[in-house]
Write an enzyme that holds these catalytic residues in place. Structure first.
Site, PDB file in Angstrom:
ATOM      1  N   ARG A 262      12.279  -2.391  10.609  1.00 17.25           N
ATOM      2  CA  ARG A 262      11.373  -2.071  11.710  1.00 17.25           C
ATOM      3  C   ARG A 262      11.285  -3.258  12.671  1.00 17.25           C
ATOM      4  NH1 ARG A 262       5.835   0.162   9.110  1.00 17.25           N
ATOM      5  NH2 ARG A 262       5.723  -2.092   8.769  1.00 17.25           N
TER       6      ARG A 262
ATOM      7  N   ARG B 260      -9.515   1.463   9.943  1.00 21.37           N
ATOM      8  CA  ARG B 260      -9.169   0.084  10.247  1.00 21.37           C
ATOM      9  C   ARG B 260     -10.375  -0.741  10.660  1.00 21.37           C
ATOM     10  NH1 ARG B 260      -3.665  -0.825  10.923  1.00 21.37           N
ATOM     11  NH2 ARG B 260      -2.371   1.043  10.987  1.00 21.37           N
TER      12      ARG B 260
ATOM     13  N   ARG C 189      12.286  -8.126   2.013  1.00 19.09           N
ATOM     14  CA  ARG C 189      12.423  -6.701   2.308  1.00 19.09           C
ATOM     15  C   ARG C 189      13.422  -6.466   3.433  1.00 19.09           C
ATOM     16  NH1 ARG C 189       7.393  -5.553   2.766  1.00 19.09           N
ATOM     17  NH2 ARG C 189       7.200  -5.695   5.027  1.00 19.09           N
TER      18      ARG C 189
ATOM     19  N   ARG D  42      -0.066  -9.220  12.980  1.00 24.09           N
ATOM     20  CA  ARG D  42      -0.705  -8.115  12.246  1.00 24.09           C
ATOM     21  C   ARG D  42      -1.746  -8.657  11.267  1.00 24.09           C
ATOM     22  NH1 ARG D  42       4.152  -4.992   9.727  1.00 24.09           N
ATOM     23  NH2 ARG D  42       2.481  -3.691   8.836  1.00 24.09           N
TER      24      ARG D  42
ATOM     25  N   LYS E 244       0.830  -1.216   0.000  1.00 23.25           N
ATOM     26  CA  LYS E 244       0.000   0.000   0.000  1.00 23.25           C
ATOM     27  C   LYS E 244       0.864   1.265   0.000  1.00 23.25           C
ATOM     28  CE  LYS E 244      -2.236  -1.004   3.783  1.00 23.25           C
ATOM     29  NZ  LYS E 244      -1.572  -2.297   4.091  1.00 23.25           N
TER      30      LYS E 244
END
Length: 371
Positions: free
Chosen positions: A139, A88, A127, A150, A13
């Protein structure tokens, strides 16, 4: 253009949002970035969010909505925006709809990047390896365990938004498993279709408004015409009542005038008759006088003739009487006869003398009768 990007963590996104910002000149609105910016700016909403975050709590929906409201009021969001990471939940989506409605906005589309969760783990690992190769620190939640948590939260909270926006006919689904460029091109294609459909709707809406305006004008004209007809119909009896009165008045006036004319005519005719009579009187009197004059003259002539005859006869008789004196007897008889004749002649002469006077009286009486 106002968009929402939906998709599980790792669907790409953020990458596609950056490209849309460049292509369309709109801004990307991330709830995390907006919260941090509001806290840094010290806005009332930012200070409230700061206290909640410091206490380790979750920022409530009304606070997030307040931050979004402040952000989309800024000048750089005038051309549109992309919401990344919000809403969300369905309640957040409903609150966002109310906010946009209050501001007179509407969402153009909700783009869902649909991906395979198994492939997402491979993407996350790839990634993280790339970031470390560049010398960047990944992260803390960018690992398999964090990704699994998640994804579970996304399925429970965010995935219902797919049905919510699908019912509103705002959802556009794009295969997120394609390459980045292919996903970008597909997003562009579906958005172009949306813009074309919106243009058609706008044209129809304008046509509908124009037709409604025309109908309204026609209705107003008909109403005005009916109103005029009603007024004229209402005034018609008054006019009709006034016209007969005026006509009757005119007629009565004309009748009065004609009667006056007739009266005058009668008077004039009377005067004419009187004048005729008056004119006739002198004529008749003159004629009568003339007739009397003629009759008198005629009578006088006759009387004169009669007197002359009588005189002659008397003279003859006197001569005869003188001759017969010698004959006494015969003379007496002749004298008697002659005397008788003389008396008769005298009476005739008197009658003749009186005849003109009688003729005059009769002529006068005739004249009076004619007058």
């Amino acid at each position: 253009m106002r968009l929402i990007l939906l998709g599980p963590p790792g669907a790409g996104k953020g990458t596609q949002a950056g490209r849309l910002v460049e292509q369309h000149g709109i801004v990307q609105l991330s709830t995390g970035d907006m919260l941090r910016a509001a806290v840094a700016a010290g806005t009332p909403i930012g200070l409230k969010a700061k206290d909640i975050m410091a206490a380790g709590g979750l920022v409530p929906d009304e606070v997030v909505i307040g931050i979004i409201s402040d952000r989309i009021d800024q000048d750089d969001a005038a051309q549109g925006f992309i919401l990344d990471g919000f809403p969300r939940t369905v309640p957040q989506a409903e609150a966002l709809d109310r906010l946009l409605k209050d501001k007179g906005f509407d969402l153009d589309a909700v783009v869902e990047l649909k991906v395979n969760e198994g492939a997402l783990l491979d993407r996350v690992e790839t990634r993280v390896a790339e970031m470390r190769a560049r010398g960047e620190e990944p992260r803390a939640d960018d690992n398999a365990e964090a990704l699994a948590k998640r994804l579970s939260a996304y399925r429970a909270q965010t995935e219902p938004l797919v049905d919510y926006y699908s019912e509103k006919r705002k959802l556009l689904t794009v295969d997120g498993m394609m390459t980045i460029d292919e996903v970008t091109r597909e997003i562009g294609r579906v958005l172009d279709a949306v813009r074309a459909a919106d243009a058609k709707k706008g044209a129809k809406a304008k046509g509908t408004k124009a037709s409604r305006a025309k109908r309204t004008v026609k209705t107003a004209k008909k109403a005005a015409t009916k109103g005029k007809a009603a007024k004229s119909a209402a005034k018609a009896p008054k006019k009709a009542a006034a016209k007969p009165a005026a006509k009757s008045g005119a007629k009565s006036g004309s009748a009065k005038k004609s009667s006056a004319k007739q009266t005058v005519g009668k008077k004039s005719s009377g005067k004419t008759a009187v004048s005729k009579k008056a004119a006739g009187k002198p004529a008749a009197s003159k004629a009568g006088k003339a007739a009397v004059g003629k009759t008198a003259k005629t009578g006088l002539k006759k009387a004169a003739k009669a007197v002359a005859k009588a005189g002659k006869k008397a003279a003859k008789a006197a001569v005869k009487a003188a001759k017969g004196a010698a004959k006494p007897t015969a003379g007496k008889k002749a004298a008697g006869k002659k005397a008788t004749k003389k008396a008769a002649a005298t009476s005739k002469a008197k009658a003749v003398a009186k005849a003109p006077a009688r003729g005059n009286k009769k002529a006068k009486k005739a004249t009076k009768k004619r007058a």
